[in-house]
Scaffold this motif. Structure first.
Motif, PDB file in Angstrom:
ATOM      1  N   LEU A 162      30.429  -2.084  27.792  1.00 37.21           N
ATOM      2  CA  LEU A 162      29.036  -1.926  28.193  1.00 37.21           C
ATOM      3  C   LEU A 162      28.987  -2.167  29.693  1.00 37.21           C
ATOM      4  O   LEU A 162      29.283  -3.265  30.168  1.00 37.21           O
ATOM      5  CB  LEU A 162      28.163  -2.934  27.449  1.00 37.21           C
ATOM      6  N   LYS A 163      28.602  -1.124  30.443  1.00 36.62           N
ATOM      7  CA  LYS A 163      28.666  -1.199  31.905  1.00 36.62           C
ATOM      8  C   LYS A 163      27.326  -1.660  32.465  1.00 36.62           C
ATOM      9  O   LYS A 163      26.287  -1.050  32.210  1.00 36.62           O
ATOM     10  CB  LYS A 163      29.038   0.159  32.480  1.00 36.62           C
ATOM     11  N   LEU A 164      27.386  -2.739  33.256  1.00 39.76           N
ATOM     12  CA  LEU A 164      26.179  -3.379  33.781  1.00 39.76           C
ATOM     13  C   LEU A 164      26.032  -3.146  35.271  1.00 39.76           C
ATOM     14  O   LEU A 164      27.012  -3.184  36.021  1.00 39.76           O
ATOM     15  CB  LEU A 164      26.236  -4.889  33.534  1.00 39.76           C
ATOM     16  N   GLY A 165      24.788  -2.954  35.695  1.00 36.44           N
ATOM     17  CA  GLY A 165      24.437  -2.962  37.110  1.00 36.44           C
ATOM     18  C   GLY A 165      23.476  -4.106  37.348  1.00 36.44           C
ATOM     19  O   GLY A 165      22.434  -4.192  36.698  1.00 36.44           O
ATOM     20  N   ILE A 166      23.828  -5.011  38.268  1.00 36.88           N
ATOM     21  CA  ILE A 166      23.013  -6.200  38.502  1.00 36.88           C
ATOM     22  C   ILE A 166      22.316  -6.083  39.854  1.00 36.88           C
ATOM     23  O   ILE A 166      22.976  -5.973  40.896  1.00 36.88           O
ATOM     24  CB  ILE A 166      23.868  -7.477  38.451  1.00 36.88           C
ATOM     25  N   ALA A 167      21.001  -6.102  39.836  1.00 38.61           N
ATOM     26  CA  ALA A 167      20.202  -6.068  41.066  1.00 38.61           C
ATOM     27  C   ALA A 167      19.760  -7.482  41.383  1.00 38.61           C
ATOM     28  O   ALA A 167      18.962  -8.067  40.661  1.00 38.61           O
ATOM     29  CB  ALA A 167      18.993  -5.156  40.881  1.00 38.61           C
ATOM     30  N   GLY A 168      20.292  -8.034  42.457  1.00 36.98           N
ATOM     31  CA  GLY A 168      19.975  -9.397  42.856  1.00 36.98           C
ATOM     32  C   GLY A 168      21.119 -10.339  42.563  1.00 36.98           C
ATOM     33  O   GLY A 168      21.501 -10.519  41.405  1.00 36.98           O
TER      34      GLY A 168
ATOM     35  N   ARG B 178      11.299   0.526  36.473  1.00 42.54           N
ATOM     36  CA  ARG B 178      10.732   1.825  36.085  1.00 42.54           C
ATOM     37  C   ARG B 178      11.779   2.926  36.159  1.00 42.54           C
ATOM     38  O   ARG B 178      11.884   3.766  35.256  1.00 42.54           O
ATOM     39  CB  ARG B 178       9.548   2.159  37.000  1.00 42.54           C
ATOM     40  N   THR B 179      12.571   2.936  37.230  1.00 38.29           N
ATOM     41  CA  THR B 179      13.597   3.973  37.405  1.00 38.29           C
ATOM     42  C   THR B 179      14.599   3.940  36.257  1.00 38.29           C
ATOM     43  O   THR B 179      14.951   4.978  35.683  1.00 38.29           O
ATOM     44  CB  THR B 179      14.319   3.788  38.746  1.00 38.29           C
ATOM     45  N   ALA B 180      15.059   2.742  35.917  1.00 40.03           N
ATOM     46  CA  ALA B 180      16.047   2.620  34.849  1.00 40.03           C
ATOM     47  C   ALA B 180      15.465   3.050  33.501  1.00 40.03           C
ATOM     48  O   ALA B 180      16.088   3.825  32.755  1.00 40.03           O
ATOM     49  CB  ALA B 180      16.545   1.181  34.773  1.00 40.03           C
ATOM     50  N   LEU B 181      14.272   2.584  33.179  1.00 38.59           N
ATOM     51  CA  LEU B 181      13.675   2.905  31.886  1.00 38.59           C
ATOM     52  C   LEU B 181      13.361   4.390  31.763  1.00 38.59           C
ATOM     53  O   LEU B 181      13.523   4.988  30.687  1.00 38.59           O
ATOM     54  CB  LEU B 181      12.404   2.077  31.671  1.00 38.59           C
TER      55      LEU B 181
ATOM     56  N   ALA C 250      19.496   4.424  39.138  1.00 35.88           N
ATOM     57  CA  ALA C 250      19.558   5.826  38.717  1.00 35.88           C
ATOM     58  C   ALA C 250      20.971   6.283  38.384  1.00 35.88           C
ATOM     59  O   ALA C 250      21.159   7.419  37.928  1.00 35.88           O
ATOM     60  CB  ALA C 250      18.979   6.708  39.817  1.00 35.88           C
ATOM     61  N   GLU C 251      21.961   5.421  38.583  1.00 31.15           N
ATOM     62  CA  GLU C 251      23.361   5.791  38.361  1.00 31.15           C
ATOM     63  C   GLU C 251      23.611   6.087  36.877  1.00 31.15           C
ATOM     64  O   GLU C 251      23.399   5.248  36.003  1.00 31.15           O
ATOM     65  CB  GLU C 251      24.269   4.642  38.829  1.00 31.15           C
ATOM     66  N   GLU C 252      24.079   7.294  36.577  1.00 35.09           N
ATOM     67  CA  GLU C 252      24.273   7.721  35.186  1.00 35.09           C
ATOM     68  C   GLU C 252      25.386   6.954  34.483  1.00 35.09           C
ATOM     69  O   GLU C 252      25.389   6.842  33.254  1.00 35.09           O
ATOM     70  CB  GLU C 252      24.580   9.228  35.142  1.00 35.09           C
ATOM     71  N   ASP C 253      26.319   6.415  35.228  1.00 36.83           N
ATOM     72  CA  ASP C 253      27.486   5.774  34.628  1.00 36.83           C
ATOM     73  C   ASP C 253      27.205   4.368  34.102  1.00 36.83           C
ATOM     74  O   ASP C 253      28.053   3.760  33.472  1.00 36.83           O
ATOM     75  CB  ASP C 253      28.614   5.715  35.664  1.00 36.83           C
ATOM     76  N   LEU C 254      26.010   3.841  34.365  1.00 39.10           N
ATOM     77  CA  LEU C 254      25.678   2.482  33.944  1.00 39.10           C
ATOM     78  C   LEU C 254      24.862   2.503  32.658  1.00 39.10           C
ATOM     79  O   LEU C 254      24.027   3.378  32.447  1.00 39.10           O
ATOM     80  CB  LEU C 254      24.895   1.762  35.047  1.00 39.10           C
ATOM     81  N   ASP C 255      25.093   1.504  31.800  1.00 39.19           N
ATOM     82  CA  ASP C 255      24.382   1.428  30.524  1.00 39.19           C
ATOM     83  C   ASP C 255      23.134   0.549  30.597  1.00 39.19           C
ATOM     84  O   ASP C 255      22.126   0.829  29.955  1.00 39.19           O
ATOM     85  CB  ASP C 255      25.310   0.863  29.442  1.00 39.19           C
ATOM     86  N   ILE C 256      23.225  -0.558  31.341  1.00 41.44           N
ATOM     87  CA  ILE C 256      22.126  -1.530  31.419  1.00 41.44           C
ATOM     88  C   ILE C 256      21.923  -1.948  32.869  1.00 41.44           C
ATOM     89  O   ILE C 256      22.889  -2.173  33.603  1.00 41.44           O
ATOM     90  CB  ILE C 256      22.424  -2.793  30.586  1.00 41.44           C
ATOM     91  N   ILE C 257      20.664  -2.065  33.260  1.00 41.71           N
ATOM     92  CA  ILE C 257      20.323  -2.613  34.566  1.00 41.71           C
ATOM     93  C   ILE C 257      19.755  -4.016  34.351  1.00 41.71           C
ATOM     94  O   ILE C 257      18.850  -4.220  33.541  1.00 41.71           O
ATOM     95  CB  ILE C 257      19.289  -1.739  35.300  1.00 41.71           C
ATOM     96  N   VAL C 258      20.301  -4.970  35.088  1.00 35.35           N
ATOM     97  CA  VAL C 258      19.826  -6.355  35.043  1.00 35.35           C
ATOM     98  C   VAL C 258      19.041  -6.611  36.313  1.00 35.35           C
ATOM     99  O   VAL C 258      19.621  -6.623  37.408  1.00 35.35           O
ATOM    100  CB  VAL C 258      21.001  -7.342  34.916  1.00 35.35           C
TER     101      VAL C 258
ATOM    102  N   VAL D 260      30.962  -5.521  31.094  1.00 38.52           N
ATOM    103  CA  VAL D 260      31.634  -5.326  32.383  1.00 38.52           C
ATOM    104  C   VAL D 260      30.588  -5.162  33.488  1.00 38.52           C
ATOM    105  O   VAL D 260      29.712  -4.289  33.402  1.00 38.52           O
ATOM    106  CB  VAL D 260      32.541  -4.078  32.353  1.00 38.52           C
ATOM    107  N   VAL D 261      30.690  -6.008  34.511  1.00 32.90           N
ATOM    108  CA  VAL D 261      29.840  -5.840  35.694  1.00 32.90           C
ATOM    109  C   VAL D 261      30.454  -4.723  36.527  1.00 32.90           C
ATOM    110  O   VAL D 261      31.478  -4.913  37.182  1.00 32.90           O
ATOM    111  CB  VAL D 261      29.727  -7.141  36.500  1.00 32.90           C
ATOM    112  N   SER D 262      29.837  -3.550  36.482  1.00 27.12           N
ATOM    113  CA  SER D 262      30.390  -2.384  37.174  1.00 27.12           C
ATOM    114  C   SER D 262      29.799  -2.177  38.553  1.00 27.12           C
ATOM    115  O   SER D 262      30.433  -1.579  39.423  1.00 27.12           O
ATOM    116  CB  SER D 262      30.142  -1.122  36.340  1.00 27.12           C
ATOM    117  N   ALA D 263      28.548  -2.651  38.758  1.00 29.39           N
ATOM    118  CA  ALA D 263      27.878  -2.408  40.032  1.00 29.39           C
ATOM    119  C   ALA D 263      26.918  -3.549  40.316  1.00 29.39           C
ATOM    120  O   ALA D 263      26.370  -4.171  39.400  1.00 29.39           O
ATOM    121  CB  ALA D 263      27.124  -1.083  39.995  1.00 29.39           C
ATOM    122  N   VAL D 264      26.718  -3.813  41.607  1.00 33.01           N
ATOM    123  CA  VAL D 264      25.763  -4.836  42.027  1.00 33.01           C
ATOM    124  C   VAL D 264      25.002  -4.321  43.245  1.00 33.01           C
ATOM    125  O   VAL D 264      25.463  -3.425  43.961  1.00 33.01           O
ATOM    126  CB  VAL D 264      26.447  -6.177  42.376  1.00 33.01           C
ATOM    127  N   SER D 265      23.841  -4.932  43.468  1.00 36.04           N
ATOM    128  CA  SER D 265      23.064  -4.629  44.669  1.00 36.04           C
ATOM    129  C   SER D 265      22.380  -5.904  45.130  1.00 36.04           C
ATOM    130  O   SER D 265      21.802  -6.634  44.326  1.00 36.04           O
ATOM    131  CB  SER D 265      22.014  -3.553  44.382  1.00 36.04           C
TER     132      SER D 265
END
Length: 430
Positions: A5-11, A93-96, A70-78, A39-44
């Motif tokens: 499960l690929k995660l993108g964490i904002a913050g 909103r963008t993720a949902l 908006a990245e298609e490769d991520l499953d969940i945005i935190v 898996v933490v795949s991306a952060v911002s």
């Protein structure tokens, strides 16, 4: 084992860093419990050069969190940016809108936009989870939505802000005044430089709005919460409370009454036989009363890196297991529009504290104002004697309407023997 499960964490503040650390340290256990690796795949975050004590090797960094959402490769945005509007709301909103599930710890955003976001999530078959937005590491959302799902709720009340609970507990233990203890809390990191969100009840009200919607199946209605903070609480109030068998706590409370929803955040005199009176320091507690379960209380750390990260990852585990529940227990299009109970319609007992001139006839004048509003007195306390000087006078009433109390206090304040604005604190039943 299925795909990760690929995660993108904002913050990547305190909580965001804690989430990365938790997943790194407990990754094997998490994979065993979910059947797939997290898996933490991306952060911002705002500053990629800041040393956070984390290894982000192999993790994609996004300067623009909306691009990450908006990245298609991520499953969940935190979403751990914070703030009721602005970039945090745009991220979610963008993720949902793209059908990505979202986990957030953002109580302010959910309190102001929770109904809208729940509808957006459900219309795009995405999960929206917010356990960490209420009471830190305490699983309050899961208990109400799942553990007590068989019940109709009678009421919800709790200690929802650790900063205020720390201040009131310390004032009781030390006899010091609010301002001095607040300054100490700021030095210890329990209170912000601008403590308004905490001490004025706003933070607790954000959490209460979510608990109310969840418990009673209503749209989130932050604006209807009656809100009062703890700035006016004195060491004298706390000492009298102890003498009378109470402790003062900032409570968030919600109940349905005659088809209306009552939501209140304010200081309360809590009887010593009520378990909430025993919750001290920075701890939070939520007491939910179901029609079949009866009262159930959960208590624990309401903030901090570890407890809040634990709540965030608990939501990630649910999503990894395929659990996708309506954010507020019933489908968003079934949420009722709450009819708020007027603030002065509250009915209960009251603690009144007056500063008056010690002279004959003063108590008679006060008694007349109370009598004319049909307010019955349970106890009256005056310590010491100082003819012609100022003395505190404490009155405990029997149960009565808040509108009556307010009218009586207005009359008392107009007396020339009354030297300051009368104070009142609501008394919570056991």
């Amino acid at each position: 084992m299925t795909a990760s499960l690929k995660l993108g964490i904002a913050g990547l503040g305190t909580v965001g860093s804690g989430v990365v650390r938790l997943i790194e340290e407990n990754g094997t256990v998490l994979a065993e419990r979910t059947g797939r690796p997290l898996v933490v795949s991306a952060v911002s975050a705002r500053d990629r050069r800041k040393d956070r004590g984390l290894s982000l090797e192999g993790v994609r960094w996004y300067d623009d969190p909306l691009a990450m959402a908006a990245e298609e490769d991520l499953d969940i945005i935190v979403e751990l940016v914070g703030g009721s509007d602005g970039i945090a709301l745009d991220i979610v909103r963008t993720a949902l809108e793209q059908g990505k599930s979202v986990v957030t710890a953002n109580k302010a955003m959910m309190a102001h936009h929770g109904t809208e976001l729940a509808r957006l999530a459900e219309s795009n078959q995405a999960a929206l989870a917010y356990e960490a937005a209420v009471a830190g590491g305490i699983p309050a959302i899961k208990v109400l939505r799942e553990g007590l799902a068989a019940n109709q709720f009678v009421r919800i009340h709790g200690i929802l802000n650790g900063t205020c609970n720390y201040i009131l507990s310390t004032m009781r233990d030390t006899g010091r005044e609010f301002g001095e203890v607040l300054a100490e809390a700021q030095k210890l990191g329990y209170a912000e430089a601008d403590p308004s969100f905490d001490v004025d009840g706003i933070d607790a009200a954000h959490k209460l709005a979510l608990l109310t919607a969840l418990a009673f199946g209503t749209e989130v209605d932050f604006d209807s919460i009656q809100m009062e903070g703890i700035r006016s609480i004195s060491s004298m109030d706390i000492a009298y409370a102890e003498e009378l068998g109470y402790r003062i706590k900032l409570l968030g409370m919600a109940r349905r009454k005659n088809g209306q929803i009552e939501q209140r955040v304010h200081p309360c005199m809590v009887p010593l036989d009520n378990p909430l009176s025993q919750v001290d320091g920075v701890f939070n507690a939520v007491l939910a009363e179901g029609d079949f379960s009866g009262p159930i209380m959960i208590e624990g750390a309401g903030a901090g890196e570890g407890p809040t990260a634990s709540a965030v990852v608990a939501d990630l585990i649910d999503i990894a297991r395929g659990l996708k529940l309506p954010p507020f227990a019933v489908p968003a299009d079934k949420l009722e529009r709450a009819v708020p109970l007027e603030s002065d319609a509250h009915f209960g007992a009251y603690f009144l504290r007056l500063l008056v001139v010690d002279r004959p006839g003063v108590i008679a004048d006060i008694a007349t104002a109370l009598r004319d509003e049909e307010i019955s007195v349970e106890a009256l306390l005056q310590r010491g004697r100082a003819p012609g000087e100022a003395v505190p006078l404490v009155i405990v009433t029997h149960e009565t309407g808040e509108a009556q109390v307010l009218r009586a206090l207005n009359r008392i304040e107009e007396l020339d023997s009354c030297l300051q604005e009368p104070r009142f604190i609501r008394i919570e039943s056991s």
